[in-house]
Design an enzyme around this catalytic site. Structure first.
Site, mmCIF file in Angstrom:
data_model
loop_
_atom_site.group_PDB
_atom_site.id
_atom_site.type_symbol
_atom_site.label_atom_id
_atom_site.label_comp_id
_atom_site.label_asym_id
_atom_site.label_seq_id
_atom_site.Cartn_x
_atom_site.Cartn_y
_atom_site.Cartn_z
ATOM 1 N N GLU A 50 0.866 -1.179 0.000
ATOM 2 C CA GLU A 50 0.000 0.000 0.000
ATOM 3 C C GLU A 50 0.899 1.224 0.000
ATOM 4 O O GLU A 50 1.730 1.389 0.892
ATOM 5 C CB GLU A 50 -0.875 0.027 1.248
ATOM 6 C CG GLU A 50 -1.888 -1.088 1.294
ATOM 7 C CD GLU A 50 -2.743 -1.028 2.563
ATOM 8 O OE1 GLU A 50 -3.651 -1.848 2.680
ATOM 9 O OE2 GLU A 50 -2.483 -0.165 3.424
ATOM 10 N N ASP A 61 -4.985 9.167 10.928
ATOM 11 C CA ASP A 61 -3.627 8.698 11.206
ATOM 12 C C ASP A 61 -3.075 9.192 12.534
ATOM 13 O O ASP A 61 -3.252 10.347 12.909
ATOM 14 C CB ASP A 61 -2.693 9.127 10.078
ATOM 15 C CG ASP A 61 -2.954 8.326 8.816
ATOM 16 O OD1 ASP A 61 -2.983 7.080 8.920
ATOM 17 O OD2 ASP A 61 -3.155 8.928 7.754
#
Lengths: 265, 388
Positions: A50, A61
């Site tokens: 990814e 995040d």
């Protein structure tokens, strides 16, 4: 059209093996090194890579991937440069590549143009963190038409109805968020992951990958009976942060050591 | 409730938050049609917050600027000093109804943080407020105010260290603690249902203003003016007048110190459609889709996106959007202080500055400015900038 991602899952299934999926931020610590990192990950046994596209407001995040995004932005890792990076990687490797992004950089580039250019450069699929299934209709159609897999997130908070829509719109695999929270390494696995995987298993034959908070071989060992693959992100990104000079061999070593987890079962 | 305002709005959020947003929408729909909920809110707005707020004819300001009659909707007189409390009381009642124990919020100028900390103290919630470090420095007194009220104030150090980063950090907290935590968003921003819900809680401003101006003048105003950060005070005033064709409306953005990206926070003068913090709207961004840093002397206007319903009104032309500079806002602040004995928040001073430009050529017209907050929080900035 079968993507490299789907081919890899088919291969793994026939060999009864699990997938190790590696997340790294494109352009961290810089674009050339990030190419070397992806090649090293593939050589060390990552089944799918990814490749993160940095965004200034990464709301899903934790600090490790936030910092990686800031480093990547400073190195000019935006969509055009990242698609060039994919092209470079593709000249040297057939590793399946999933582009991992927030929506706005793709919107700005243009969804149709992004789909076309991503395929041309050799990417295999796209996951957009903040694109809900409700808003994804035209996006999915465009990506599919171009021949890209559309991977969606499933969460422990998703209702059964939502999971049904998620598996309907997903191709390649489904990314099961293993815990309620932001990305980042955790010491222990969340108890939320097993029920989520089993709920997904009842409604889809797509491969299931568990991610978020997974950083140790023992996590892989624990997940192997439940999931078809696991995603490791922050642990690799932290390793890159700790070895900015020559990250590739270090992430490769980490992937090899993580893979041991699958051997334990 | 589709969550769309024309082509704007929607619900762009990580999957973890999607069902919690659905639950919030359901809870809000139920609460909205529950007379008991509305009765409690009305009581709090009256007895605790100080509603209705006066509509004041600023005669000295009007005479000074020419022949328009300028009215001020005195949201600055509310408890905690700004219109933010209207929304906070509504959402805190909703959070209690949903059984949440903890409130979290972002704040820019600190007014929404103070209002959230206030309702948390009132109703017994734990409370965490995220605030950019830059904003904490320029709104120091509000930081102390929140702490005095029992809230934890967490500094956010990413990026430009202002409201944008504070919202991102609040969303991360919510993604992590969504089961027991209510995100009390402070403006008509974010994923559905926030833009609609915050608007509804702020429409009390326009409902009162409409009755008050009719009582005072026997007719509707010619022009409504309000500053636009996220846009909740403007939406709260404008919404009740949308169908009155004779009423023009202008939203004033932070023009900052220049026209270049990064020097202002005028989304309709340099921004373009994009997705930020859960909604599709006008956003200040670079050509790679990265969100720009912004600047305004007023922390409450210093944000890269605008409420999606404003984006719709911008494209339809129903509302005009303009911007006034830091300097103009500071000057307007001084003018209103001297002429009327009312010190406006620097945010609201942008609307006063716009009125000052338009009034000289508006003979016989009625202007209605939403004076959304008071200037107490801005004393340190004013002292530094005005050098009196």
């Amino acid at each position: 059209m079968v993507t490299r991602i789907e081919q890899r899952w088919a291969q793994l299934r026939s060999q009864k093996e699990k997938a190790l999926i590696a997340f790294v931020m494109a352009g961290d610590p810089d674009l050339p090194k990030s190419g070397e990192i992806v090649l090293a990950l593939a050589a060390a046994g990552a089944d799918i890579v990814e490749l993160g596209i940095p965004f200034s407001e990464p709301i899903l995040d934790g600090p490790v991937i936030q910092r990686a995004g800031e480093r990547a932005v400073r190195k000019g890792a935006f969509v055009p440069a990242i698609l060039d990076l994919v092209k470079d990687i593709r000249r040297q490797s057939e590793v399946p590549l999933l582009l991992f992004s927030y929506l706005n950089p793709i919107l700005r580039y243009g969804v149709g143009r992004f789909a076309a250019d991503a395929v041309t450069s050799g990417a295999d699929g796209v996951l957009v963190t903040d694109l809900s299934v409700e808003e994804a209709g035209p996006y999915v159609a465009t990506m599919r038409l171009a021949g890209l897999d559309t991977v969606f997130l499933a969460a422990p908070t998703s209702t059964d109805e939502r999971l049904r829509r998620i598996v309907e719109l997903s191709t390649g695999f489904v990314y099961a968020i293993s815990r309620v929270g932001t990305t980042g390494s955790r010491d222990t696995l969340s108890s939320a992951v097993a029920p989520l995987l089993s709920r997904l298993r009842q409604i889809t034959s797509l491969p299931l990958a568990a991610g978020v908070g997974i950083s140790r071989p023992e996590h892989l060992a624990a997940l192997a009976p439940l999931a078809d693959g696991v995603v490791v992100g922050s642990a690799l990104v932290r390793c890159i942060e700790e070895h900015p000079g020559d990250p590739a061999p270090h992430v490769a070593a980490l992937v090899r050591s993580l893979r041991q987890g699958f051997a334990v079962q | 409730m589709g969550g769309r305002f024309g082509r704007f709005g929607g619900r762009f959020a990580p999957e973890t938050l999607m069902h919690p947003l659905e639950e919030l929408e359901q809870a809000y729909i139920q609460a909205r049609s529950d007379p008991e909920f509305q009765r409690r809110l009305d009581t709090l707005l009256r007895d605790y917050a100080g509603r209705p707020t006066p509509l004041y004819l600023a005669t000295h300001l009007s005479e000074h600027l020419g022949s328009a009659r300028i009215y001020l909707k005195r949201e600055d007189l509310l408890h905690t000093g700004a219109h933010k409390i209207n929304n906070c009381l509504g959402q805190a009642l909703l959070a209690r109804r949903m059984g949440k124990q903890r409130l979290i919020a972002e704040t820019g100028a600190g007014q929404h943080g103070v209002a959230t900390a206030t309702v948390a103290a009132l109703m017994g919630f734990q409370c965490t407020i995220y605030m950019g470090e830059e904003d904490m420095a320029r709104q120091r007194l509000n930081v102390f105010r929140m702490r005095l009220l029992g809230a934890e104030v967490v500094p956010v150090r990413a990026g430009s260290r202002t409201l944008k980063e504070a919202i991102s950090e609040t969303m991360r907290d919510w993604v992590t603690n969504v089961e027991n935590t209510y995100y009390l968003l402070g403006s008509v921003l974010g994923p559905h249902p926030y833009p609609l819900m915050v608007r509804d809680f702020q429409t009390v401003i326009g409902k009162e203003a409409r009755q008050q101006i009719l009582a005072a003048e026997g007719r509707l105003p010619d022009l409504l003016l309000a500053c636009v950060g996220g846009g909740s005070n403007a939406m709260g005033l404008f919404y009740e007048f949308l169908n009155d064709e004779s009423v023009a409306m202008v939203g004033i953005e932070g023009g900052g110190r220049g026209a270049r990206l990064g020097e202002h926070s005028a989304r309709f003068h340099g921004g373009s459609p994009g997705v930020l913090h859960g909604t599709y709207t006008y956003v200040l961004q670079d050509k790679m889709g990265q969100i720009s840093t912004t600047h305004s002397v007023s922390a409450g206007l210093d944000y890269a996106a605008v409420g999606p319903e404003h984006a719709m009104f911008f494209e339809s032309g129903r509302v005009e959007y303009t911007c006034r500079s830091d300097t103009e806002a500071l000057e307007a602040c001084r003018m209103l202080s001297r002429l009327e004995g009312i010190i406006p928040a620097l945010e609201s001073a942008h609307a006063v500055a716009e009125a000052a430009l338009r009034a000289p050529s508006a003979a016989g017209q009625i202007f209605l400015i939403n004076l959304s907050g008071r200037g107490d929080k801005d004393m340190e900035i004013l002292e530094r900038e005005l050098q009196l």
